[in-house]
Design an enzyme around this catalytic site. Structure first.
Site, mmCIF file in Angstrom:
data_model
loop_
_atom_site.group_PDB
_atom_site.id
_atom_site.type_symbol
_atom_site.label_atom_id
_atom_site.label_comp_id
_atom_site.label_asym_id
_atom_site.label_seq_id
_atom_site.Cartn_x
_atom_site.Cartn_y
_atom_site.Cartn_z
ATOM 1 N N GLY A 500 0.819 -1.286 0.201
ATOM 2 C CA GLY A 500 0.015 -0.121 -0.032
ATOM 3 C C GLY A 500 0.765 1.144 -0.119
ATOM 4 N N GLY A 502 0.704 5.723 0.314
ATOM 5 C CA GLY A 502 -0.314 6.960 0.594
ATOM 6 C C GLY A 502 0.649 8.205 0.644
ATOM 7 N N GLY A 503 -0.068 9.334 0.989
ATOM 8 C CA GLY A 503 0.548 10.607 0.951
ATOM 9 C C GLY A 503 1.739 10.530 2.328
ATOM 10 N N PHE A 504 1.503 9.606 2.930
ATOM 11 C CA PHE A 504 2.707 9.515 4.251
ATOM 12 C C PHE A 504 3.849 8.647 3.756
ATOM 13 C CE2 PHE A 504 -0.413 5.897 4.248
ATOM 14 C CZ PHE A 504 0.456 4.794 4.176
ATOM 15 N N GLY A 505 3.683 7.773 2.674
ATOM 16 C CA GLY A 505 4.838 7.008 2.257
ATOM 17 C C GLY A 505 4.132 5.701 1.937
ATOM 18 N N LYS A 521 4.616 0.542 8.419
ATOM 19 C CA LYS A 521 4.273 1.839 7.529
ATOM 20 C C LYS A 521 5.592 2.846 7.560
ATOM 21 C CE LYS A 521 1.091 5.558 8.575
ATOM 22 N NZ LYS A 521 -0.208 5.676 9.239
ATOM 23 N N ASP A 618 -10.513 10.303 10.541
ATOM 24 C CA ASP A 618 -10.348 9.722 9.107
ATOM 25 C C ASP A 618 -10.709 8.456 8.858
ATOM 26 O OD1 ASP A 618 -9.303 10.348 6.625
ATOM 27 O OD2 ASP A 618 -7.424 9.584 7.222
#
Length: 810
Positions: A500, A502-505, A521, A618
């Site tokens: 996966g 996302g904007g976080f990495g 993550k 969220d």
């Protein structure tokens, strides 16, 4: 010889016929329905099923009663409680969908509504009094499609469960008859409450009449008369799949039943053969002190005292005039406020029924000493106790705010520790004053010295490493992993291990050398989610324990690396399934409804039942992970916020989250509250039902979002048109309509009109509860064609293609 052969032939056929006839006596099939005036009897002769009229009523019902007891019909279960027949031409038969009761015009009066389609349906009355529906074409004849034991009415028979199936969300409840002439659900309901540590309540309409108290390992603390006996055994089961109470007979020649009578009393009845009558063995509500909260808050009831109510030590009546007039409902208040610190003390109360646990927190793994320490650290904590009294006691139960429904029992082995201001306990409790003062001075001095040395060491260590390295580690209550361990687990962060982004990495799949699989993550150096978000997630989730929250295993903070290590979820996230035209078929309605219930319970825990009151901010399908059994786990607490127990809302200048799930007040004004999460849940429910995304939804007849489309269909009475096409063969109509109804209540424009999470869970799991009509939802405006994202066009991705979680703007 011929005569012998003929005799043998006739005898064998007669025996076969009698065998077939006898085995059919306890079953109903398409070919052998039962009419009014006919019955079936269980194989051992214990129970009989047929039509009956209760008391002086002329209405006809399908019921089950004891067959071999001579004194009248003791009905233990009724099928058509709400819809009686007013004629004697009823027929009970079976179909591919379940057991069906028809009137003389062949109209369906009642149906079991099985979710499975049966090839050769048969209904059988078992010797335990359980009416079961099964498919006679299957090898496994115990694979029941439906059973009456899942739907108790006013009687709990041996083997029946009273509680909750956590997998399906099904409650097993008891409800009283309205009267001896009317078996329809009366005013009283016995139901498990799981908003805190589980306990049973008998409800009289919206008010609680009686509380069982918690199970302490031996018995329910509100029922000390529930003891080992020669007639039946009992157990209370509390695990990840079920929470329930049930009992079994020791001596089957002495029938026993538990009844919630029309007056709201829980009664245990035994059949006495000598008297040919039922004997009242015990009653749940023994005396006036068993009336729920008779003495109000911070008071205890003792039936041997007059008056029975008395304030706890250090408390005084809140309304002295009412107290003197025998009105104790307002309870008691503290004489001396707490200091909210370690100087507070605890007063031990022995042999007491523990207070109502709806506002409690528990941990089965820690002891009484750690329990006291946790209570002292939390200003809202008012008392603590062991969860289990066996083997010297274990587990921790904390109460917050008021203590309600305490009573004394001389024979109960149960202690409660109530928080008090030290001055209320006197100098004798504190010990020698001079010694105490010296001890306090020495302790404070030692703490200051250790704190200084720790600060000095940290500053020196910080100077020896790069800026930002390990920043804030000391605040994180979570195991630390080193980079080498995580790198080895993820094959040096191989792109093949990415599951996966996302904007976080990125999120990597890995496997530790010790065995378990993990999800890592890894925050990008350029991530908009900085160290504060990561720290926030670690601090929050490390304090949370719930079956529907993802488990954080630890974190890694070395150099510029910032990583979170979670338990690995083999089935990816919810959006991975429901928004893909191929994979969505792998989630039939039964799974989706279970997922919806699990998400709801997880949010309820965050809002009400955890030590902290947390707003997620969220909630979305990509943040709902699925384990190997497709159980939902809420993840990503980077944006979550803690609010005070008495705080209703907060405001932020930095509105971050995911459009399509944000509530109007948060997206526009930056205001967030528990009702913001409720709005997001409403969107999730609509997406689960429809298999469509709220924000990217488009329709040829209008330009509303999924919320707007659902609102239009609801007002037209076409809510079922919202359902995902792949669910047409598996959905349960009543559950779908209830999900849509509850979702529309959750997405109402005004926060005050949205339900709380406890109400949401109750409404979703309790089909007989009437729901209010929803009002216009938030964001009920049409968008221009340019504003509508058509990126959700139908597509099917083959399983051998690497799929990444679809990004959502923050």
């Amino acid at each position: 010889m011929k005569r012998f052969s003929f005799f043998y032939f006739c005898s064998s056929n007669i025996v076969s016929f009698l065998f077939i006839f006898s085995t059919a006596l306890d079953t109903i099939s398409n070919d052998s329905p039962i009419k009014d005036g006919h019955t079936i009897v269980s194989a051992g002769g214990n129970f009989e099923l047929g039509f009956f009229s209760p008391g002086n009523s002329k209405n006809r019902y399908i019921g089950i009663w004891y067959n071999n007891l001579p004194k009248g019909r003791e009905v233990v279960w009724v099928a058509n409680r709400v819809n009686p027949l007013n004629e004697t031409s009823g027929i009970l038969t079976v179909s591919s969908k379940g057991i069906v009761l028809l009137n003389g015009n062949q109209d369906v009066i009642w149906s079991s509504n099985s979710s499975k389609s049966l090839i050769k349906p048969v209904a059988q009355l078992l010797d335990a009094g359980n009416l079961v529906l099964k498919d006679d074409s299957l090898v496994n004849q115990k694979d029941y499609a439906w059973q009456s034991f899942d739907y108790p009415d006013s009687t709990l028979l041996p083997g029946m469960k009273l509680g909750l199936n956590l997998v399906t969300g099904k409650y097993w409840t008891m409800s009283s008859w309205k009267s001896s002439d009317d078996p329809s659900p009366g005013e009283y309901l016995d139901r498990l409450d799981t908003s805190g540590y589980p306990q049973f309540f008998v409800w009289e309409g919206p008010a609680i009449k009686f509380s069982s108290g918690i199970w302490n390992g031996h018995l329910f603390v509100g029922g000390p008369n529930l003891k080992p006996n020669p007639y039946y055994t009992f157990e209370f089961v509390n695990n990840d799949k079920e929470i329930y109470y049930k009992y079994e007979l020791i001596n089957t020649s002495i029938p026993t039943r538990l009844v919630l009578n029309p007056a709201g009393l829980l009664q245990r009845l035994l059949w006495i053969e000598r008297n040919q009558n039922w004997f009242l063995y015990s009653t749940g509500q023994m005396d006036n002190c068993d009336r729920y909260a008779l003495c109000g808050q911070f008071a205890q009831c003792n039936i041997n005292d007059s008056p029975p109510c008395d304030c706890l030590r250090g408390f005084q009546p809140k309304n002295q005039q009412g107290w003197d007039a025998a009105d104790w409902s307002s309870g008691c208040v503290r004489r001396t406020p707490l200091t909210c610190g370690t100087s507070d003390r605890f007063l031990k109360y022995s042999s007491v029924k523990l207070p109502d646990t709806r506002h409690s927190w528990f941990d089965k793994s820690i002891g009484l000493e750690e329990c006291q320490r946790l209570c002292l650290k939390n200003c809202s904590c008012t008392a603590y106790s062991n969860l289990d009294v066996k083997n010297g006691g274990s587990g921790c139960l904390l109460w917050f705010n008021e203590l309600v429904d305490i009573r004394e029992y001389a024979e109960l082995d149960q202690d409660l520790y109530v928080r008090m201001a030290a001055s209320e306990l006197g100098s004798g409790y504190m010990g020698n004053t001079r010694t105490s003062v010296i001890a306090i001075i020495l302790t404070v001095s030692a703490i200051i010295l250790v704190g200084f040395l720790f600060w000095f060491a940290m500053q020196r260590k910080k100077g020896e490493r790069g800026v930002g390295e390990g920043e804030g580690k000391e605040d994180m209550e979570s195991p630390l992993f080193d980079v080498m361990t995580v790198s080895a687990a993820t094959n040096n962060f191989s792109s093949a291990n990415i599951i996966g982004e996302g904007g976080f990495g990125s999120v990597y799949r890995g496997k530790l050398s010790t065995g378990p699989e993990i999800a890592v993550k890894k925050l990008s150096k350029h991530s908009g989610q900085g160290f504060e978000e990561l720290k926030n997630e670690v601090v929050l989730i490390s304090k949370l324990q719930h079956r529907n929250l993802v488990r954080l295993l630890g974190c890694c903070l070395e150099g510029e690396e910032r990583m979170l290590i979670y338990e690995y979820m083999p089935n990816n996230s919810l959006d991975f399934f429901i928004f893909d035209e191929c994979r969505k078929k792998q989630l039939p309605w039964e799974n989706r409804f279970r997922i919806a219930m699990g998400i709801s319970r997880g949010i309820l825990y965050l809002h009400q039942d955890s030590r902290l009151r947390i707003i997620h901010r969220d909630l979305k399908t990509s943040n709902i992970l699925l384990d190997s059994e497709l159980n939902p786990k809420i993840s990503d607490f980077g944006l979550a916020r803690i609010i005070g127990g008495d705080q209703n809302e907060a405001r932020t200048k930095r509105v971050i989250g995911t459009y399509g799930y944000m509530s109007p007040e948060y997206a526009v004004d930056g205001k967030f509250s528990v009702k913001s999460d409720v709005f997001s849940l409403g969107v999730l429910l609509l997406e689960i039902v429809s298999g469509r995304k709220n924000r990217t939804f488009h329709h040829p007849d209008h330009h509303h979002s999924l919320i707007g489309h659902a609102w239009l269909l609801w007002n037209e009475g076409k809510a079922l048109e919202l359902i995902d096409d792949c669910l047409k063969e598996s959905f349960v109509e009543s559950q779908v309509l209830r999900c849509v109804h509850v979702a529309l209540l959750c997405v109402q424009r005004l926060t005050d009109e949205r339900p709380t999470m406890s109400s949401v869970v109750f409404m979703l799991s309790h089909e007989e509860v009437a729901l209010p009509q929803p009002k216009e939802p938030g964001f009920f405006i049409e968008r221009s064609i340019a504003e509508t994202d058509h990126s959700n066009e139908k597509r099917c991705i083959s399983d051998n293609v690497l799929t990444l979680t679809i990004l959502q703007p923050r």
